[in-house]
Design an enzyme around this catalytic site. Structure first.
Site, PDB file in Angstrom:
ATOM      1  N   PRO A 189     -25.023  16.996   2.943  1.00 23.20           N
ATOM      2  CA  PRO A 189     -25.190  17.418   1.553  1.00 23.20           C
ATOM      3  C   PRO A 189     -25.739  16.293   0.663  1.00 23.20           C
ATOM      4  CG  PRO A 189     -22.867  17.006   2.017  1.00 23.20           C
ATOM      5  CD  PRO A 189     -23.602  16.753   3.292  1.00 23.20           C
ATOM      6  N   ALA A 191      -6.530   1.265  -5.345  1.00 22.03           N
ATOM      7  CA  ALA A 191      -7.130   2.108  -6.381  1.00 22.03           C
ATOM      8  C   ALA A 191      -7.437   3.470  -5.782  1.00 22.03           C
ATOM      9  CB  ALA A 191      -8.432   1.477  -6.891  1.00 22.03           C
ATOM     10  N   TYR A 233     -13.759   7.756 -12.616  1.00 19.70           N
ATOM     11  CA  TYR A 233     -13.441   6.608 -11.752  1.00 19.70           C
ATOM     12  C   TYR A 233     -13.824   5.300 -12.431  1.00 19.70           C
ATOM     13  CZ  TYR A 233     -14.412   3.022  -8.194  1.00 19.70           C
ATOM     14  OH  TYR A 233     -14.481   1.837  -7.498  1.00 19.70           O
ATOM     15  N   SER A 234     -15.097   5.205 -12.875  1.00 23.43           N
ATOM     16  CA  SER A 234     -15.530   3.913 -13.420  1.00 23.43           C
ATOM     17  C   SER A 234     -14.876   3.636 -14.773  1.00 23.43           C
ATOM     18  CB  SER A 234     -17.057   3.827 -13.499  1.00 23.43           C
ATOM     19  OG  SER A 234     -17.600   4.910 -14.198  1.00 23.43           O
ATOM     20  N   ASN A 265     -21.930  -1.212  -3.867  1.00 24.35           N
ATOM     21  CA  ASN A 265     -21.444  -0.307  -2.812  1.00 24.35           C
ATOM     22  C   ASN A 265     -21.259  -1.044  -1.490  1.00 24.35           C
ATOM     23  OD1 ASN A 265     -22.604   1.590  -4.803  1.00 24.35           O
ATOM     24  ND2 ASN A 265     -22.175   3.121  -3.242  1.00 24.35           N
ATOM     25  N   THR A 312     -15.630  -2.980  -9.673  1.00 23.72           N
ATOM     26  CA  THR A 312     -16.862  -2.374  -9.163  1.00 23.72           C
ATOM     27  C   THR A 312     -18.019  -2.570 -10.141  1.00 23.72           C
ATOM     28  OG1 THR A 312     -17.876  -0.208  -8.800  1.00 23.72           O
ATOM     29  CG2 THR A 312     -15.921  -0.223 -10.143  1.00 23.72           C
ATOM     30  N   ASP A 313     -19.240  -2.496  -9.621  1.00 20.59           N
ATOM     31  CA  ASP A 313     -20.417  -2.570 -10.507  1.00 20.59           C
ATOM     32  C   ASP A 313     -20.551  -1.306 -11.368  1.00 20.59           C
ATOM     33  OD1 ASP A 313     -21.163  -0.796  -8.471  1.00 20.59           O
ATOM     34  OD2 ASP A 313     -23.084  -1.761  -8.053  1.00 20.59           O
ATOM     35  N   GLU A 314     -19.804  -0.231 -11.001  1.00 17.52           N
ATOM     36  CA  GLU A 314     -19.978   1.044 -11.707  1.00 17.52           C
ATOM     37  C   GLU A 314     -19.504   0.968 -13.159  1.00 17.52           C
ATOM     38  OE1 GLU A 314     -19.060   4.487  -9.318  1.00 17.52           O
ATOM     39  OE2 GLU A 314     -19.392   3.379  -7.473  1.00 17.52           O
ATOM     40  N   LYS A 348     -11.552   2.149 -13.865  1.00 18.14           N
ATOM     41  CA  LYS A 348     -11.722   0.768 -13.387  1.00 18.14           C
ATOM     42  C   LYS A 348     -12.050  -0.149 -14.571  1.00 18.14           C
ATOM     43  CE  LYS A 348     -11.696  -0.757  -9.728  1.00 18.14           C
ATOM     44  NZ  LYS A 348     -10.569  -1.276  -8.889  1.00 18.14           N
ATOM     45  N   ASP A 399       0.848  -1.192   0.000  1.00 20.02           N
ATOM     46  CA  ASP A 399       0.000   0.000   0.000  1.00 20.02           C
ATOM     47  C   ASP A 399       0.888   1.248   0.000  1.00 20.02           C
ATOM     48  OD1 ASP A 399      -3.259   0.403   1.059  1.00 20.02           O
ATOM     49  OD2 ASP A 399      -1.921   2.127   0.935  1.00 20.02           O
TER      50      ASP A 399
HETATM   51  P1  NAD Z   1     -10.052   2.959  -0.446  1.00 24.25           P
HETATM   52  O1  NAD Z   1      -9.941   4.257  -1.183  1.00 24.25           O
HETATM   53  O2  NAD Z   1     -10.621   2.943   0.929  1.00 24.25           O
HETATM   54  O3  NAD Z   1      -8.591   2.306  -0.323  1.00 24.25           O
HETATM   55  C1  NAD Z   1      -7.691   2.271  -1.384  1.00 24.25           C
HETATM   56  C2  NAD Z   1      -6.334   1.839  -0.838  1.00 24.25           C
HETATM   57  O4  NAD Z   1      -5.418   1.774  -1.960  1.00 24.25           O
HETATM   58  C3  NAD Z   1      -5.732   2.817   0.165  1.00 24.25           C
HETATM   59  O5  NAD Z   1      -5.186   2.106   1.249  1.00 24.25           O
HETATM   60  C4  NAD Z   1      -4.631   3.529  -0.630  1.00 24.25           C
HETATM   61  O6  NAD Z   1      -3.532   3.961   0.180  1.00 24.25           O
HETATM   62  C5  NAD Z   1      -4.209   2.430  -1.599  1.00 24.25           C
HETATM   63  N1  NAD Z   1      -3.594   2.980  -2.821  1.00 24.25           N
HETATM   64  C6  NAD Z   1      -4.095   3.987  -3.615  1.00 24.25           C
HETATM   65  N2  NAD Z   1      -3.241   4.212  -4.627  1.00 24.25           N
HETATM   66  C7  NAD Z   1      -2.212   3.340  -4.483  1.00 24.25           C
HETATM   67  C8  NAD Z   1      -1.036   3.084  -5.233  1.00 24.25           C
HETATM   68  N3  NAD Z   1      -0.743   3.786  -6.332  1.00 24.25           N
HETATM   69  N4  NAD Z   1      -0.206   2.106  -4.813  1.00 24.25           N
HETATM   70  C9  NAD Z   1      -0.485   1.382  -3.691  1.00 24.25           C
HETATM   71  N5  NAD Z   1      -1.580   1.593  -2.952  1.00 24.25           N
HETATM   72  C10 NAD Z   1      -2.433   2.551  -3.333  1.00 24.25           C
HETATM   73  O7  NAD Z   1     -10.822   1.987  -1.415  1.00 24.25           O
HETATM   74  P2  NAD Z   1     -11.906   0.850  -1.102  1.00 24.25           P
HETATM   75  O8  NAD Z   1     -13.234   1.482  -0.978  1.00 24.25           O
HETATM   76  O9  NAD Z   1     -11.390  -0.016  -0.013  1.00 24.25           O
HETATM   77  O10 NAD Z   1     -11.887   0.041  -2.472  1.00 24.25           O
HETATM   78  C11 NAD Z   1     -10.936  -1.007  -2.682  1.00 24.25           C
HETATM   79  C12 NAD Z   1     -11.160  -1.599  -4.059  1.00 24.25           C
HETATM   80  O11 NAD Z   1     -12.486  -2.099  -4.168  1.00 24.25           O
HETATM   81  C13 NAD Z   1     -10.992  -0.576  -5.194  1.00 24.25           C
HETATM   82  O12 NAD Z   1     -10.334  -1.222  -6.254  1.00 24.25           O
HETATM   83  C14 NAD Z   1     -12.421  -0.209  -5.559  1.00 24.25           C
HETATM   84  O13 NAD Z   1     -12.502   0.163  -6.926  1.00 24.25           O
HETATM   85  C15 NAD Z   1     -13.143  -1.521  -5.283  1.00 24.25           C
HETATM   86  N6  NAD Z   1     -14.582  -1.394  -4.923  1.00 24.25           N
HETATM   87  C16 NAD Z   1     -14.958  -0.532  -3.915  1.00 24.25           C
HETATM   88  C17 NAD Z   1     -16.317  -0.478  -3.563  1.00 24.25           C
HETATM   89  C18 NAD Z   1     -16.786   0.415  -2.426  1.00 24.25           C
HETATM   90  O14 NAD Z   1     -17.994   0.528  -2.204  1.00 24.25           O
HETATM   91  N7  NAD Z   1     -15.905   1.042  -1.670  1.00 24.25           N
HETATM   92  C19 NAD Z   1     -17.250  -1.266  -4.229  1.00 24.25           C
HETATM   93  C20 NAD Z   1     -16.816  -2.122  -5.240  1.00 24.25           C
HETATM   94  C21 NAD Z   1     -15.472  -2.187  -5.575  1.00 24.25           C
HETATM   95  P1  TYD Z   2     -20.558   7.402  -2.587  1.00 25.83           P
HETATM   96  O1  TYD Z   2     -20.488   6.904  -1.179  1.00 25.83           O
HETATM   97  O2  TYD Z   2     -19.641   8.483  -3.021  1.00 25.83           O
HETATM   98  O3  TYD Z   2     -20.422   6.103  -3.522  1.00 25.83           O
HETATM   99  P2  TYD Z   2     -20.649   5.949  -5.135  1.00 25.83           P
HETATM  100  O4  TYD Z   2     -20.612   7.284  -5.764  1.00 25.83           O
HETATM  101  O5  TYD Z   2     -19.454   5.111  -5.516  1.00 25.83           O
HETATM  102  O6  TYD Z   2     -21.955   5.234  -5.284  1.00 25.83           O
HETATM  103  O7  TYD Z   2     -22.042   7.900  -2.868  1.00 25.83           O
HETATM  104  C1  TYD Z   2     -23.177   7.057  -2.679  1.00 25.83           C
HETATM  105  C2  TYD Z   2     -24.391   7.832  -3.161  1.00 25.83           C
HETATM  106  O8  TYD Z   2     -24.613   8.953  -2.284  1.00 25.83           O
HETATM  107  C3  TYD Z   2     -24.224   8.420  -4.553  1.00 25.83           C
HETATM  108  O9  TYD Z   2     -25.466   8.344  -5.240  1.00 25.83           O
HETATM  109  C4  TYD Z   2     -23.858   9.876  -4.302  1.00 25.83           C
HETATM  110  C5  TYD Z   2     -24.580  10.190  -3.003  1.00 25.83           C
HETATM  111  N1  TYD Z   2     -23.902  11.173  -2.133  1.00 25.83           N
HETATM  112  C6  TYD Z   2     -24.593  12.298  -1.657  1.00 25.83           C
HETATM  113  O10 TYD Z   2     -25.791  12.490  -1.968  1.00 25.83           O
HETATM  114  N2  TYD Z   2     -23.937  13.192  -0.847  1.00 25.83           N
HETATM  115  C7  TYD Z   2     -22.632  13.007  -0.492  1.00 25.83           C
HETATM  116  O11 TYD Z   2     -22.072  13.868   0.247  1.00 25.83           O
HETATM  117  C8  TYD Z   2     -21.939  11.850  -0.969  1.00 25.83           C
HETATM  118  C9  TYD Z   2     -20.497  11.607  -0.603  1.00 25.83           C
HETATM  119  C10 TYD Z   2     -22.625  10.949  -1.779  1.00 25.83           C
END
Ligand code: NAD
Ligand code: TYD
Length: 375
Positions: free
Chosen positions: A236, A85, A181-182, A210, A132-134, A185, A35
Site C-alpha cells: 500500500p 514512545a 505523533y510529532s 527515519n 525525531t526530525d518530524e 514528541k 519497557d
Molecule cells: P518502537 O515503537 O519500536 O519502540 C518503542 C518502545 O517503547 C517499545 O519497546 C515499547 O514497548 C516501549 N514503550 C511504549 N510505551 C511505553 C511506556 N509507556 N512505558 C515504557 N515503555 C514504553 O520505537 P522506535 O522506532 O524504536 O523509536 C524509539 C524512539 O526513537 C522513539 O522515541 C521515537 O520517537 C524515536 N525515533 C524513531 C525513529 C524511527 O525511524 N523509528 C526516528 C527518529 C526518532
Molecule cells: P513510516 O515507516 O510510517 O515512517 P514515517 O511516517 O515516520 O516517516 O513511513 C515512511 C514513509 O512511507 C512515509 O512517507 C509514509 C509511507 N508509507 C506508505 O506509503 N505505505 C505504508 O504502508 C507505510 C507504513 C508508509
C-alpha cells in the site's frame, strides 16, 4: 568507570540496538532496560544479551512515577537514555490520546523523577532524550528530479545520491509538527529543555531521521513491505509515493547515541542523519529488487504488488536532516552505505521469519486488516 543507566524503550526497535551496544561495549556499566512491552516491545529483540551480568530488564510504564523514582533511587541511576514512545504516525492519527500520555506525560514523569532523585547534585549525571526530525515539520520538494546535494556521507555514497530541495532541517529551526505523533514528541522536547532551563537538569536532545534495519516492527514502511513482498501481498503506497524520507541504518543511530551520551554538550541539540534522501517509490523499488534477488525470483517479478492507496492525512512531504554539527563537533559519521544497509536489512528479515511470524500474529494482524480495510 562504573555507571548505572536506565534505557527506556529498550525492547523496541532502536532501543534494542542501543541496549545491545551499551551492554556489550561497557561491561562496567549496568543497564536497566525499562519497557512496558506494548505491541512494539519484544524481549526476543534482546535474546543474545539477556543473560549478561550487567543487564536487567524492568517491566514498567514510564508514566508510573513512583516505580521510576524508586528504581532510580535504589539503583543509584546516574544516566537516562530515553527512547520509550508511541512511534507510529498512522496510529497517532487514530488514537492521539495514547501518544500524549506516553510521549508527553511519560517523559515528564522521568524528568520529575530525575530532578527529585538527583536533587541538584548533577555532577556526572545525564538525561538524554531521543527525538525525531518530524518535530521540524515538513520541507518542500523544490527539485522533483533531485539535485546533487551539498553534503555527502558514507550512507549516501552509493549510486543514488540526491536531494529534493535546497533546505534542510538544522538545529535552530522552529518546531512545526503536523501529526499527533510529532506534536507529542515536540511537546516532550520542550519539557526536556524546560527542565534544563528551569532546574538545571543536565539534558541533551537529539533529533534523528527515519531509521531502518533489523527488529523494526512491521507496520513501518520497510519491514512491512519486505514481509508483504515475501508473501506476495499488495504494497500500500500512500498517495503518489512521491514523499521523501532521509534514511539512516539503525546501528549508526545507536553509535551516534553512544557518542553523544558520552561527549555531547549539556543543553545542546544534535541532529542525526546521513544525508540520504529517497522518494518512497524509489526506495520501494530497491526493496522489491533486493527481496526478489535474494529469494531467487526473476527481476521485476513483484513490481505489480505496488498498489497506490488513499494518502495519509496530513502526510509530510519531505524530511531532510543536516547533521553537520554532529559530524564537525563530535566526529560521528555513518559507517554503512545505504545499499549495504538495505541488503543486510532485507537478508535479516528473510532469515528471521519466525520473529516476523511472532510479531504479526494475533492482535497486530487484526489491527493491520482494519487499518487497510477502508483505504
Ligand atoms: P518502537 O515503537 O519500536 O519502540 C518503542 C518502545 O517503547 C517499545 O519497546 C515499547 O514497548 C516501549 N514503550 C511504549 N510505551 C511505553 C511506556 N509507556 N512505558 C515504557 N515503555 C514504553 O520505537 P522506535 O522506532 O524504536 O523509536 C524509539 C524512539 O526513537 C522513539 O522515541 C521515537 O520517537 C524515536 N525515533 C524513531 C525513529 C524511527 O525511524 N523509528 C526516528 C527518529 C526518532
Ligand atoms: P513510516 O515507516 O510510517 O515512517 P514515517 O511516517 O515516520 O516517516 O513511513 C515512511 C514513509 O512511507 C512515509 O512517507 C509514509 C509511507 N508509507 C506508505 O506509503 N505505505 C505504508 O504502508 C507505510 C507504513 C508508509
Amino acid at each position: 568507570m562504573k555507571r548505572n543507566i536506565i534505557i527506556t524503550g529498550g525492547a523496541g526497535f532502536i532501543g534494542s540496538h542501543v541496549v545491545r551496544l551499551f551492554v556489550n561495549k561497557y561491561p562496567d556499566y549496568h543497564i536497566f532496560n525499562v519497557d512496558k512491552l506494548t505491541y512494539a516491545g519484544n524481549l526476543a529483540n534482546l535474546k543474545d544479551i539477556e543473560d549478561k551480568p550487567n543487564y536487567t530488564f524492568v517491566k514498567a510504564d514510564i508514566c508510573d512515577f513512583d516505580t521510576i523514582f524508586d528504581l532510580m533511587q535504589r539503583q543509584h541511576i546516574d544516566g537516562i537514555i530515553h527512547l520509550a514512545a508511541e512511534s507510529h504516525v498512522d496510529r497517532s492519527i487514530k488514537d492521539p490520546f495514547t501518544f500524549a500520555q506516553t510521549n508527553v506525560m511519560g517523559t515528564l514523569s522521568l524528568l520529575q523523577a530525575a530532578k527529585l532523585v538527583w536533587d541538584g547534585n548533577y555532577e556526572g549525571k545525564r538525561f538524554y532524550h531521543i527525538s525525531t526530525d518530524e518535530v521540524y515539520g515538513a520541507l518542500e520538494i523544490t527539485d522533483p528530479e533531485g539535485i546533487v546535494p551539498p553534503f555527502s556521507t558514507k550512507a549516501s555514497s552509493g549510486k543514488h545520491h540526491l536531494a529534493y530541495g535546497k533546505t534542510f532541517f538544522t538545529e535552530d529551526l522552529k518546531y512545526q509538527p503536523h501529526s499527533p505523533y510529532s506534536a507529542a514528541k515536540a511537546s516532550s522536547d520542550h519539557f526536556v529543555r524546560a527542565f534544563h532551563d528551569t532546574y538545571g537538569l543536565p539534558t541533551i536532545v537529539t533529533n534523528c531521521s527515519n531509521n531502518y534495519g533489523p527488529y523494526q516492527f512491521p507496520e513501518k514502511l520497510i519491514p512491512l513491505f519486505i514481509n508483504n513482498i515475501r508473501h506476495r501481498k499488495p504494497l500500500p503506497v500512500y498517495g503518489k509515493g512521491e514523499n521523501v524520507r532521509d534514511w539512516l541504518y539503525v546501528v549508526d543511530h545507536a553509535r551516534a547515541i553512544d557518542t553523544i551520551f558520552h561527549n555531547g554538550k549539556i543543553a545542546e541539540t544534535y541532529n542525526i542523519g546521513g544525508f540520504n534522501e529517497w522518494k518512497n517509490i524509489d526506495i520501494i523499488k530497491v526493496v522489491i529488487a533486493t527481496v526478489d534477488r535474494l529469494l531467487g525470483r526473476p527481476e521485476g517479478a513483484d513490481l505489480d504488488l505496488i498498489t497506490y492507496v488513499t494518502d495519509r492525512a496530513g502526510h509530510d512531504m519531505r524530511y531532510a536532516i543536516d547533521s553537520t554539527k554532529l559530524q564537525r563537533e563530535l566526529g560521528w559519521e555513518p559507517s554503512l552505505q545505504f545499499e549495504e544497509g538495505i541488503e543486510l536489512t532485507v537478508k535479516w528479515y528473510l532469515d528471521n521469519q519466525e520473529w516476523m511470524d511472532n510479531v504479526t500474529s494475533g492482535d497486530y494482524q487484526k489491527y493491520y486488516e482494519q487499518m487497510y480495510a477502508n483505504r
